[in-house]
Design a protein around this motif. Structure first.
Motif, PDB file in Angstrom:
ATOM      1  N   GLY A  94       0.793  -1.231   0.000  1.00  0.00           N
ATOM      2  CA  GLY A  94       0.000   0.000   0.000  1.00  0.00           C
ATOM      3  C   GLY A  94       0.816   1.266   0.000  1.00  0.00           C
ATOM      4  N   TRP A  95       2.150   1.128  -0.048  1.00  0.00           N
ATOM      5  CA  TRP A  95       3.077   2.260   0.018  1.00  0.00           C
ATOM      6  C   TRP A  95       2.729   3.151   1.212  1.00  0.00           C
ATOM      7  CZ3 TRP A  95       7.021   2.197  -3.596  1.00  0.00           C
ATOM      8  CH2 TRP A  95       7.963   3.213  -3.465  1.00  0.00           C
ATOM      9  N   ARG A  96       2.780   2.539   2.386  1.00  0.00           N
ATOM     10  CA  ARG A  96       2.479   3.254   3.625  1.00  0.00           C
ATOM     11  C   ARG A  96       3.707   3.262   4.530  1.00  0.00           C
ATOM     12  NH1 ARG A  96      -2.147  -0.028   3.057  1.00  0.00           N
ATOM     13  NH2 ARG A  96      -1.185  -1.535   4.501  1.00  0.00           N
ATOM     14  N   ASN A  97       3.956   4.403   5.141  1.00  0.00           N
ATOM     15  CA  ASN A  97       5.008   4.550   6.149  1.00  0.00           C
ATOM     16  C   ASN A  97       6.364   3.988   5.691  1.00  0.00           C
ATOM     17  OD1 ASN A  97       2.966   5.503   7.970  1.00  0.00           O
ATOM     18  ND2 ASN A  97       2.421   3.363   8.386  1.00  0.00           N
ATOM     19  N   PRO A  98       6.888   4.465   4.570  1.00  0.00           N
ATOM     20  CA  PRO A  98       8.190   3.939   4.133  1.00  0.00           C
ATOM     21  C   PRO A  98       9.283   4.244   5.149  1.00  0.00           C
ATOM     22  CG  PRO A  98       7.580   5.890   2.867  1.00  0.00           C
ATOM     23  CD  PRO A  98       6.379   5.511   3.673  1.00  0.00           C
ATOM     24  N   ALA A  99      10.105   3.251   5.440  1.00  0.00           N
ATOM     25  CA  ALA A  99      11.244   3.457   6.322  1.00  0.00           C
ATOM     26  C   ALA A  99      12.337   4.253   5.624  1.00  0.00           C
ATOM     27  CB  ALA A  99      11.794   2.105   6.786  1.00  0.00           C
ATOM     28  N   ALA A 100      12.390   4.150   4.300  1.00  0.00           N
ATOM     29  CA  ALA A 100      13.366   4.897   3.506  1.00  0.00           C
ATOM     30  C   ALA A 100      12.929   4.853   2.052  1.00  0.00           C
ATOM     31  CB  ALA A 100      14.763   4.306   3.664  1.00  0.00           C
ATOM     32  N   GLU A 101      13.351   5.858   1.278  1.00  0.00           N
ATOM     33  CA  GLU A 101      13.092   5.920  -0.157  1.00  0.00           C
ATOM     34  C   GLU A 101      14.375   6.332  -0.868  1.00  0.00           C
ATOM     35  OE1 GLU A 101       8.353   7.194  -0.219  1.00  0.00           O
ATOM     36  OE2 GLU A 101       9.882   8.612  -0.903  1.00  0.00           O
ATOM     37  N   ALA A 102      14.566   5.811  -2.074  1.00  0.00           N
ATOM     38  CA  ALA A 102      15.731   6.162  -2.884  1.00  0.00           C
ATOM     39  C   ALA A 102      15.304   6.252  -4.339  1.00  0.00           C
ATOM     40  CB  ALA A 102      16.844   5.132  -2.722  1.00  0.00           C
ATOM     41  N   VAL A 103      15.819   7.249  -5.063  1.00  0.00           N
ATOM     42  CA  VAL A 103      15.488   7.457  -6.475  1.00  0.00           C
ATOM     43  C   VAL A 103      16.594   6.860  -7.330  1.00  0.00           C
ATOM     44  CG1 VAL A 103      14.990   9.160  -8.260  1.00  0.00           C
ATOM     45  CG2 VAL A 103      14.212   9.544  -5.918  1.00  0.00           C
ATOM     46  N   SER A 104      16.189   6.105  -8.345  1.00  0.00           N
ATOM     47  CA  SER A 104      17.146   5.442  -9.224  1.00  0.00           C
ATOM     48  C   SER A 104      17.756   6.426 -10.214  1.00  0.00           C
ATOM     49  CB  SER A 104      16.461   4.305  -9.983  1.00  0.00           C
ATOM     50  OG  SER A 104      15.654   4.836 -11.031  1.00  0.00           O
ATOM     51  N   GLY A 105      18.695   5.948 -10.973  1.00  0.00           N
ATOM     52  CA  GLY A 105      19.260   6.711 -12.073  1.00  0.00           C
ATOM     53  C   GLY A 105      18.412   6.531 -13.329  1.00  0.00           C
ATOM     54  N   PRO A 106      18.933   6.952 -14.493  1.00  0.00           N
ATOM     55  CA  PRO A 106      18.162   6.865 -15.740  1.00  0.00           C
ATOM     56  C   PRO A 106      18.185   5.483 -16.387  1.00  0.00           C
ATOM     57  CG  PRO A 106      20.286   7.881 -16.173  1.00  0.00           C
ATOM     58  CD  PRO A 106      20.215   7.653 -14.684  1.00  0.00           C
ATOM     59  N   GLU A 107      18.877   4.520 -15.768  1.00  0.00           N
ATOM     60  CA  GLU A 107      19.012   3.201 -16.380  1.00  0.00           C
ATOM     61  C   GLU A 107      17.748   2.365 -16.203  1.00  0.00           C
ATOM     62  OE1 GLU A 107      22.633   4.903 -14.597  1.00  0.00           O
ATOM     63  OE2 GLU A 107      20.812   4.078 -13.695  1.00  0.00           O
ATOM     64  N   ARG A 108      17.456   1.541 -17.191  1.00  0.00           N
ATOM     65  CA  ARG A 108      16.333   0.599 -17.070  1.00  0.00           C
ATOM     66  C   ARG A 108      16.705  -0.574 -16.166  1.00  0.00           C
ATOM     67  NH1 ARG A 108      12.055   0.862 -20.337  1.00  0.00           N
ATOM     68  NH2 ARG A 108      11.745  -1.389 -20.171  1.00  0.00           N
ATOM     69  N   ASP A 109      17.986  -0.841 -16.034  1.00  0.00           N
ATOM     70  CA  ASP A 109      18.486  -1.877 -15.129  1.00  0.00           C
ATOM     71  C   ASP A 109      19.529  -1.224 -14.230  1.00  0.00           C
ATOM     72  OD1 ASP A 109      17.397  -4.623 -16.307  1.00  0.00           O
ATOM     73  OD2 ASP A 109      18.013  -3.358 -17.979  1.00  0.00           O
ATOM     74  N   GLY A 110      19.272  -1.164 -12.958  1.00  0.00           N
ATOM     75  CA  GLY A 110      20.197  -0.468 -12.063  1.00  0.00           C
ATOM     76  C   GLY A 110      20.067  -0.939 -10.633  1.00  0.00           C
ATOM     77  N   ARG A 111      20.686  -0.184  -9.717  1.00  0.00           N
ATOM     78  CA  ARG A 111      20.693  -0.537  -8.294  1.00  0.00           C
ATOM     79  C   ARG A 111      20.556   0.731  -7.460  1.00  0.00           C
ATOM     80  NH1 ARG A 111      26.362  -3.729  -8.833  1.00  0.00           N
ATOM     81  NH2 ARG A 111      25.710  -5.267 -10.418  1.00  0.00           N
ATOM     82  N   VAL A 112      19.955   0.563  -6.287  1.00  0.00           N
ATOM     83  CA  VAL A 112      19.920   1.621  -5.275  1.00  0.00           C
ATOM     84  C   VAL A 112      20.327   1.004  -3.947  1.00  0.00           C
ATOM     85  CG1 VAL A 112      18.143   2.947  -6.473  1.00  0.00           C
ATOM     86  CG2 VAL A 112      17.479   1.266  -4.749  1.00  0.00           C
ATOM     87  N   THR A 113      20.970   1.794  -3.095  1.00  0.00           N
ATOM     88  CA  THR A 113      21.454   1.307  -1.805  1.00  0.00           C
ATOM     89  C   THR A 113      20.840   2.122  -0.675  1.00  0.00           C
ATOM     90  OG1 THR A 113      23.554   0.550  -2.743  1.00  0.00           O
ATOM     91  CG2 THR A 113      23.491   0.921  -0.367  1.00  0.00           C
ATOM     92  N   PHE A 114      20.343   1.424   0.341  1.00  0.00           N
ATOM     93  CA  PHE A 114      19.807   2.042   1.551  1.00  0.00           C
ATOM     94  C   PHE A 114      20.806   1.830   2.680  1.00  0.00           C
ATOM     95  CE2 PHE A 114      16.146   0.860  -1.016  1.00  0.00           C
ATOM     96  CZ  PHE A 114      15.360   2.005  -0.966  1.00  0.00           C
ATOM     97  N   ASP A 115      21.160   2.911   3.355  1.00  0.00           N
ATOM     98  CA  ASP A 115      22.105   2.840   4.466  1.00  0.00           C
ATOM     99  C   ASP A 115      21.402   3.141   5.793  1.00  0.00           C
ATOM    100  OD1 ASP A 115      24.532   2.299   2.961  1.00  0.00           O
ATOM    101  OD2 ASP A 115      24.350   4.344   2.196  1.00  0.00           O
ATOM    102  N   ARG A 116      22.143   3.007   6.882  1.00  0.00           N
ATOM    103  CA  ARG A 116      21.675   3.317   8.236  1.00  0.00           C
ATOM    104  C   ARG A 116      20.455   2.489   8.625  1.00  0.00           C
ATOM    105  NH1 ARG A 116      22.213   9.973   8.329  1.00  0.00           N
ATOM    106  NH2 ARG A 116      24.414  10.038   7.696  1.00  0.00           N
ATOM    107  N   LEU A 117      20.467   1.224   8.259  1.00  0.00           N
ATOM    108  CA  LEU A 117      19.379   0.320   8.615  1.00  0.00           C
ATOM    109  C   LEU A 117      19.722  -0.428   9.897  1.00  0.00           C
ATOM    110  CD1 LEU A 117      18.579  -1.136   5.072  1.00  0.00           C
ATOM    111  CD2 LEU A 117      17.588   0.875   6.192  1.00  0.00           C
ATOM    112  N   THR A 118      18.731  -1.117  10.442  1.00  0.00           N
ATOM    113  CA  THR A 118      18.915  -1.877  11.675  1.00  0.00           C
ATOM    114  C   THR A 118      19.493  -3.254  11.365  1.00  0.00           C
ATOM    115  OG1 THR A 118      17.021  -0.729  12.635  1.00  0.00           O
ATOM    116  CG2 THR A 118      17.756  -2.745  13.731  1.00  0.00           C
ATOM    117  N   PRO A 119      20.537  -3.679  12.056  1.00  0.00           N
ATOM    118  CA  PRO A 119      21.108  -5.008  11.795  1.00  0.00           C
ATOM    119  C   PRO A 119      20.099  -6.137  12.033  1.00  0.00           C
ATOM    120  CG  PRO A 119      22.613  -3.667  13.100  1.00  0.00           C
ATOM    121  CD  PRO A 119      21.302  -2.933  13.059  1.00  0.00           C
TER     122      PRO A 119
END
Length: 246
Positions: A94-119
């Motif tokens: 439902g896209w509710r209460n996101p813990a974090a969000e990241a915007v990708s680059g212009p590539e159709r195939d790519g990666r995003v990294t989320f930092d400062r998460l809980t172990p």
């Protein structure tokens, strides 16, 4: 006299018809036809997720999500896209209460990294485009790595031309008791385990995992246990690089 009368009569009738419009020739009626607009066809989108994602890498405090845009508009998305990280599957759907969000680059195939998460925590991820539409299908989930809870070191007790014997020491370096442990490593040559005591071995070619035996899995903070192994090798190694985890 008769001809004069007929002529006068004809003139009179003609004049009367002209004044009343009867003499005008009947015109052929015309219709104005307006073509109906051609409706824009609704695309038949295939029943497939327009974007796919997976956990590419994980550390104790980060997750890297790899994505691949399978379908373009109107059935899919154009990059860049927003990747959201959530504490539950329902929140991701439902896209509710996101813990974090990241915007990708212009590539159709790519990666995003989320930092400062809980172990040692499970997260769910989903996708949304620049118009605010989010992926109706479930994205996926991943778990951050646990904090280091144990350390393993190896000592080569004896060696000969075709093998060696080693003792591995496992220590609880955390602040909480351990109820289990596992030690893993990768052989660098043709080494192969022949026997293990004080642990349960799970060899898979060059990769080896030794788990605790039923009697030595519980370790208090700073507690220590050991296991031994006999291995064959054409050139016994100088040492072993081990990884220990709960």
């Amino acid at each position: 006299m008769r001809r004069i009368f007929l002529a006068l009569t004809t003139i009179a009738i003609t004049a009367w018809a002209a004044s009343t419009g009867v003499a005008q020739a009947a015109s052929t009626p015309t219709a104005s036809v307006t073509a109906a607009p051609t409706p824009t066809p609704t695309p038949a989108c295939p029943p497939a997720a327009p974007i796919a994602g997976r956990v590419f890498a994980a550390t104790t405090t980060s997750l890297t999500i790899a994505y691949s845009i399978v379908l373009a508009p109107p059935c899919g998305y154009r990059p860049p896209i927003t990747v959201g990280l959530f504490a539950s599957r329902d929140d991701a759907l439902g896209w509710r209460n996101p813990a974090a969000e990241a915007v990708s680059g212009p590539e159709r195939d790519g990666r995003v990294t989320f930092d400062r998460l809980t172990p040692d925590t499970e997260y769910w991820f989903g996708f949304r485009d620049s118009d605010g539409r989010w992926e109706p299908y479930f994205g996926g989930s991943g778990r951050t790595a646990p904090l280091t809870s144990c350390r393993a070191t190896a000592t080569i007790d004896s060696r000969w031309g075709t093998g060696f014997v080693a003792t591995v020491t496992v220590r609880n370096v955390g602040t909480e008791p351990l109820d289990q442990w596992r030690v893993s490593w990768r052989w660098t040559g043709d080494e192969r385990i022949q026997a293990v005591w004080g642990g349960v071995v799970d060899p898979a070619g060059a990769d080896v995992v030794v788990r605790n035996a039923p009697y030595n899995g519980t370790l208090a903070p700073d507690g220590v246990t050991t296991f031994g192994l006999l291995a064959t090798a054409s050139a016994p190694p100088a040492g072993l690089t081990l990884t220990c985890a709960r």
